[in-house]
Scaffold this motif. Structure first.
Motif, PDB file in Angstrom:
ATOM      1  N   GLY A  19       0.817  -1.198   0.000  1.00  0.00           N
ATOM      2  CA  GLY A  19       0.000   0.000   0.000  1.00  0.00           C
ATOM      3  C   GLY A  19       0.849   1.245   0.000  1.00  0.00           C
ATOM      4  N   LEU A  20       0.298   2.330   0.506  1.00  0.00           N
ATOM      5  CA  LEU A  20       0.960   3.623   0.451  1.00  0.00           C
ATOM      6  C   LEU A  20       1.936   3.832   1.592  1.00  0.00           C
ATOM      7  N   ALA A  21       1.913   2.972   2.609  1.00  0.00           N
ATOM      8  CA  ALA A  21       2.829   3.107   3.736  1.00  0.00           C
ATOM      9  C   ALA A  21       3.918   2.048   3.649  1.00  0.00           C
ATOM     10  N   PHE A  22       5.123   2.439   4.047  1.00  0.00           N
ATOM     11  CA  PHE A  22       6.276   1.550   3.927  1.00  0.00           C
ATOM     12  C   PHE A  22       6.145   0.363   4.869  1.00  0.00           C
ATOM     13  N   GLY A  23       6.529  -0.838   4.366  1.00  0.00           N
ATOM     14  CA  GLY A  23       6.642  -1.994   5.231  1.00  0.00           C
ATOM     15  C   GLY A  23       5.790  -3.157   4.805  1.00  0.00           C
ATOM     16  N   GLY A  37       8.096   4.778  14.161  1.00  0.00           N
ATOM     17  CA  GLY A  37       8.231   4.827  12.708  1.00  0.00           C
ATOM     18  C   GLY A  37       7.528   3.629  12.111  1.00  0.00           C
ATOM     19  N   CYS A  38       6.226   3.486  12.446  1.00  0.00           N
ATOM     20  CA  CYS A  38       5.536   2.207  12.203  1.00  0.00           C
ATOM     21  C   CYS A  38       5.230   1.941  10.740  1.00  0.00           C
ATOM     22  N   GLY A  39       5.166   2.976   9.886  1.00  0.00           N
ATOM     23  CA  GLY A  39       4.895   2.728   8.469  1.00  0.00           C
ATOM     24  C   GLY A  39       3.560   2.047   8.262  1.00  0.00           C
ATOM     25  N   SER A  40       3.580   0.793   7.848  1.00  0.00           N
ATOM     26  CA  SER A  40       2.359   0.021   7.628  1.00  0.00           C
ATOM     27  C   SER A  40       1.821  -0.598   8.905  1.00  0.00           C
ATOM     28  N   GLY A  41       2.565  -0.477  10.005  1.00  0.00           N
ATOM     29  CA  GLY A  41       2.169  -1.102  11.260  1.00  0.00           C
ATOM     30  C   GLY A  41       2.593  -2.544  11.397  1.00  0.00           C
ATOM     31  N   ILE A  42       3.392  -3.031  10.461  1.00  0.00           N
ATOM     32  CA  ILE A  42       3.704  -4.452  10.400  1.00  0.00           C
ATOM     33  C   ILE A  42       4.386  -4.970  11.663  1.00  0.00           C
ATOM     34  N   LEU A  43       5.293  -4.185  12.254  1.00  0.00           N
ATOM     35  CA  LEU A  43       6.030  -4.688  13.422  1.00  0.00           C
ATOM     36  C   LEU A  43       5.139  -4.730  14.651  1.00  0.00           C
ATOM     37  N   ALA A  44       4.317  -3.723  14.860  1.00  0.00           N
ATOM     38  CA  ALA A  44       3.388  -3.732  15.990  1.00  0.00           C
ATOM     39  C   ALA A  44       2.385  -4.876  15.849  1.00  0.00           C
ATOM     40  N   ALA A  56       0.332   6.929   7.100  1.00  0.00           N
ATOM     41  CA  ALA A  56       0.841   5.702   7.724  1.00  0.00           C
ATOM     42  C   ALA A  56      -0.044   5.275   8.880  1.00  0.00           C
ATOM     43  N   ILE A  57      -0.541   6.233   9.655  1.00  0.00           N
ATOM     44  CA  ILE A  57      -1.435   5.905  10.773  1.00  0.00           C
ATOM     45  C   ILE A  57      -2.712   5.257  10.244  1.00  0.00           C
ATOM     46  N   ARG A  58      -3.270   5.809   9.182  1.00  0.00           N
ATOM     47  CA  ARG A  58      -4.494   5.220   8.612  1.00  0.00           C
ATOM     48  C   ARG A  58      -4.224   3.814   8.091  1.00  0.00           C
ATOM     49  N   ALA A  59      -3.111   3.648   7.368  1.00  0.00           N
ATOM     50  CA  ALA A  59      -2.788   2.330   6.833  1.00  0.00           C
ATOM     51  C   ALA A  59      -2.552   1.327   7.951  1.00  0.00           C
ATOM     52  N   SER A  60      -1.876   1.754   9.007  1.00  0.00           N
ATOM     53  CA  SER A  60      -1.603   0.854  10.129  1.00  0.00           C
ATOM     54  C   SER A  60      -2.890   0.418  10.812  1.00  0.00           C
ATOM     55  N   ASN A  61      -3.817   1.350  11.018  1.00  0.00           N
ATOM     56  CA  ASN A  61      -5.101   0.984  11.624  1.00  0.00           C
ATOM     57  C   ASN A  61      -5.870   0.004  10.739  1.00  0.00           C
ATOM     58  N   ASP A  62      -5.855   0.235   9.428  1.00  0.00           N
ATOM     59  CA  ASP A  62      -6.526  -0.685   8.510  1.00  0.00           C
ATOM     60  C   ASP A  62      -5.894  -2.074   8.576  1.00  0.00           C
ATOM     61  N   ASN A  63      -4.558  -2.120   8.608  1.00  0.00           N
ATOM     62  CA  ASN A  63      -3.869  -3.410   8.643  1.00  0.00           C
ATOM     63  C   ASN A  63      -4.109  -4.143   9.961  1.00  0.00           C
ATOM     64  N   ALA A  64      -4.172  -3.389  11.062  1.00  0.00           N
ATOM     65  CA  ALA A  64      -4.465  -4.013  12.356  1.00  0.00           C
ATOM     66  C   ALA A  64      -5.861  -4.633  12.344  1.00  0.00           C
TER      67      ALA A  64
END
Length: 295
Positions: free
Chosen positions: A139-143, A171-178, A198-206
């Motif tokens: 997606g648009l966020a790194f990771g 520096g969560c990017g896509s949120g993959i590590l969290a 990145a925050i939006r993408a991370s929430n979607d991925n979570a």
């Protein structure tokens, strides 16, 4: 239908004006990228806390897309003249019409991180139903797990998490590590990034992975310390953020740093040795991961 793609190297004083002028004169799209992306000269332009903010890369490239029948060279000349510029060096290539969705999806197969950890795009079957599977689409966020620095951090989480830890992904990017930390047994995970996207993408991925990670911009990150702090960013922010990351790590807690090159190991290890007992670095394809225990 084919398209023409023109790449123009420029500096930071004209990049945005030229991109806007290209659009005004008929380009289908115009994007600005770091001319040194993927090299040791890559420039971080986003302002981490305590660091000055740059708006654009000092050496950039404008990438413009035109229709197959457009006179792209003439449009570039007109845009350059509108910006008060002379003839610009350009690289041109033809992009043939393709099913871009299928082409993009074909580039992303499931990635095996370890014996029990996989990252699988949503359009693929899960390779191992008994493994820990992260569903993550490019997606648009790194990771996405394909970069060595991300794999190095994921491998550390897989090997070192015992269960129940609190984790900060800076520096969560896509949120993959969290997200991975929670699926590997962490008790809680918080991510922070300077990019709202990145925050939006991370929430979607979570949500896609059914985990309750929390993601914040730096100014809204709650106070507190963590058992594990992971920072997969670039060497320059890591140099500047050492004290802040150390303050976020509990005594006896662990820090994991990546995004640095092999030749930067000694310098970064020495900086973080002010607060941590640093462990030997792990490397992959010229990239490195550092870790340490807070004194």
């Amino acid at each position: 239908m084919s398209y023409q793609q023109i790449t123009i190297p420029v500096n930071d004083t004209v990049a945005e004006r030229l991109a806007d002028a290209l659009m005004e004169h008929g380009a289908l799209s115009a994007a600005i990228e770091d001319a040194y992306a993927g090299t040791e000269n890559e420039q971080a332009i986003f302002g981490e806390p305590g660091m000055p903010t740059e708006q654009i890369w000092q050496q950039s490239k404008v990438i413009a897309l035109f229709g197959g029948e457009d006179d792209a060279a003439a449009i570039v000349r007109q845009a350059a003249a509108a910006c008060g510029l002379g003839e610009l060096p350009c690289h041109s290539e033809i992009l043939e019409e393709q099913d871009w969705v299928r082409l993009t999806q074909a580039q992303f197969d499931p990635i095996q991180i370890s014996d029990r950890l996989w990252i699988t795009p949503s359009w693929h079957e899960v390779p191992d139903a008994d493994a820990v599977n992260l569903q993550l689409d490019p997606g648009l966020a790194f990771g996405t797990g394909s970069h060595p620095t991300t794999r190095l951090c994921l491998q550390w989480l897989d090997n070192e998490l015992k269960g129940g830890e609190s984790v900060l992904d800076y520096g969560c990017g896509s949120g993959i590590l969290a997200i991975a930390a929670l699926k590997l047994g962490a008790g809680s995970a918080v991510g922070v990034d300077i990019d709202e996207q990145a925050i939006r993408a991370s929430n979607d991925n979570a949500a896609q992975n059914n985990v309750a990670a929390q993601f914040h911009l730096p100014d809204s990150l709650p106070e507190g310390q963590f058992d594990v702090v992971v920072a997969n960013i670039l060497a320059n922010p890591l140099r500047m953020l050492g004290e802040m990351l150390a303050n976020r790590t509990k005594t006896g807690g662990r820090i994991v740093l990546s995004g640095l090159l092999d030749e930067q190991i000694t310098e970064l290890s020495d900086i973080y040795a002010q607060w941590f007992d640093m462990q030997p670095a792990q490397t992959e394809d010229g990239w490195a991961r550092l870790s340490g225990i807070k004194r």
